[in-house]
Motif scaffolding. Structure first.
Motif, mmCIF file in Angstrom:
data_model
loop_
_atom_site.group_PDB
_atom_site.id
_atom_site.type_symbol
_atom_site.label_atom_id
_atom_site.label_comp_id
_atom_site.label_asym_id
_atom_site.label_seq_id
_atom_site.Cartn_x
_atom_site.Cartn_y
_atom_site.Cartn_z
ATOM 1 N N LEU A 129 99.321 2.002 -36.174
ATOM 2 C CA LEU A 129 98.055 1.392 -36.584
ATOM 3 C C LEU A 129 97.303 2.266 -37.580
ATOM 4 O O LEU A 129 96.664 1.754 -38.505
ATOM 5 C CB LEU A 129 97.189 1.109 -35.352
ATOM 6 N N CYS A 130 97.376 3.575 -37.396
ATOM 7 C CA CYS A 130 96.735 4.483 -38.358
ATOM 8 C C CYS A 130 97.376 4.349 -39.740
ATOM 9 O O CYS A 130 96.679 4.330 -40.756
ATOM 10 C CB CYS A 130 96.820 5.926 -37.874
ATOM 11 N N PHE A 131 98.694 4.241 -39.778
ATOM 12 C CA PHE A 131 99.370 4.072 -41.068
ATOM 13 C C PHE A 131 99.014 2.733 -41.708
ATOM 14 O O PHE A 131 98.852 2.657 -42.933
ATOM 15 C CB PHE A 131 100.883 4.208 -40.918
ATOM 16 N N LEU A 132 98.892 1.688 -40.909
ATOM 17 C CA LEU A 132 98.479 0.395 -41.461
ATOM 18 C C LEU A 132 97.071 0.487 -42.042
ATOM 19 O O LEU A 132 96.796 -0.036 -43.127
ATOM 20 C CB LEU A 132 98.549 -0.687 -40.393
ATOM 21 N N GLY A 133 96.174 1.161 -41.326
ATOM 22 C CA GLY A 133 94.822 1.359 -41.842
ATOM 23 C C GLY A 133 94.800 2.185 -43.119
ATOM 24 O O GLY A 133 94.057 1.880 -44.052
ATOM 25 N N ALA A 134 95.629 3.221 -43.162
ATOM 26 C CA ALA A 134 95.706 4.049 -44.371
ATOM 27 C C ALA A 134 96.204 3.226 -45.549
ATOM 28 O O ALA A 134 95.711 3.369 -46.673
ATOM 29 C CB ALA A 134 96.625 5.241 -44.129
ATOM 30 N N ALA A 135 97.160 2.340 -45.305
ATOM 31 C CA ALA A 135 97.680 1.488 -46.384
ATOM 32 C C ALA A 135 96.601 0.549 -46.906
ATOM 33 O O ALA A 135 96.451 0.370 -48.123
ATOM 34 C CB ALA A 135 98.887 0.695 -45.890
ATOM 35 N N VAL A 136 95.825 -0.020 -46.001
ATOM 36 C CA VAL A 136 94.766 -0.938 -46.410
ATOM 37 C C VAL A 136 93.705 -0.207 -47.223
ATOM 38 O O VAL A 136 93.293 -0.671 -48.294
ATOM 39 C CB VAL A 136 94.135 -1.628 -45.171
ATOM 40 N N PHE A 137 93.262 0.955 -46.748
ATOM 41 C CA PHE A 137 92.244 1.699 -47.484
ATOM 42 C C PHE A 137 92.771 2.193 -48.829
ATOM 43 O O PHE A 137 92.051 2.163 -49.825
ATOM 44 C CB PHE A 137 91.713 2.874 -46.656
#
Length: 159
Positions: A129-137
């Protein structure tokens, strides 16, 4: 430095840290009050899949850093997040079907035991989930800087 840049990199580093800690945890435990040991593919030394997950976490951090410069590099942490989420889901579903989680199962000697999830699937899912958030940001940041650059170039080119 822009706050979104810091947030994207921090999320990627937190994801890599969660994965690095998670691969050293156990997937399943015997519930408190029961006796026994569990031997799964995740027990003991770090296996090949767990090493790949840790290496993939490093790739996700690198992809996030690259995405701050090139918008389409945000696909890398996105893919890493999907894989990091898929791995524990697949493992938990496997063990939920065959012996059953959080239900009493009978051992070979006739006694009963109960299996519960360890910390590994939760930490790997948090890392994903952290990696998904990093991708979005990172994607949003690259997209914003490109549109801001387009607006600047249009205002300069018109007299």
């Amino acid at each position: 430095m822009n706050r979104q840049r810091i947030l994207a990199v921090t999320l990627a580093l937190a994801g890599a840290a969660a994965v690095a800690v998670g691969i050293y945890q156990e997937l399943l435990h015997v519930a408190p009050g029961y006796e026994g040991m569990i031997e799964t593919g995740w027990s003991g030394r770090i296996n090949h899949g767990e090493r790949l997950l840790a290496q993939l976490g490093a790739v996700g951090v690198g992809g996030t850093l690259a995405a701050l410069r090139w918008k389409y590099a945000a696909v890398v942490p996105l893919g890493v997040g999907v894989v990091e989420l898929g791995y524990p889901i697949q493992a938990v579903l496997h063990y939920a079907r065959d012996p059953g989680l959080y239900t009493q199962v009978q051992k070979y000697d006739g006694s009963t035991t109960e299996l519960v999830l360890g910390a590994e699937p939760f930490l790997l899912a948090a890392g994903g989930l952290c990696f998904l958030g990093a991708a979005v940001f990172a994607w949003r940041l690259s997209h914003q800087s490109q549109t801001a650059g387009d607006v600047r170039s249009q205002s300069v080119s018109h007299p």
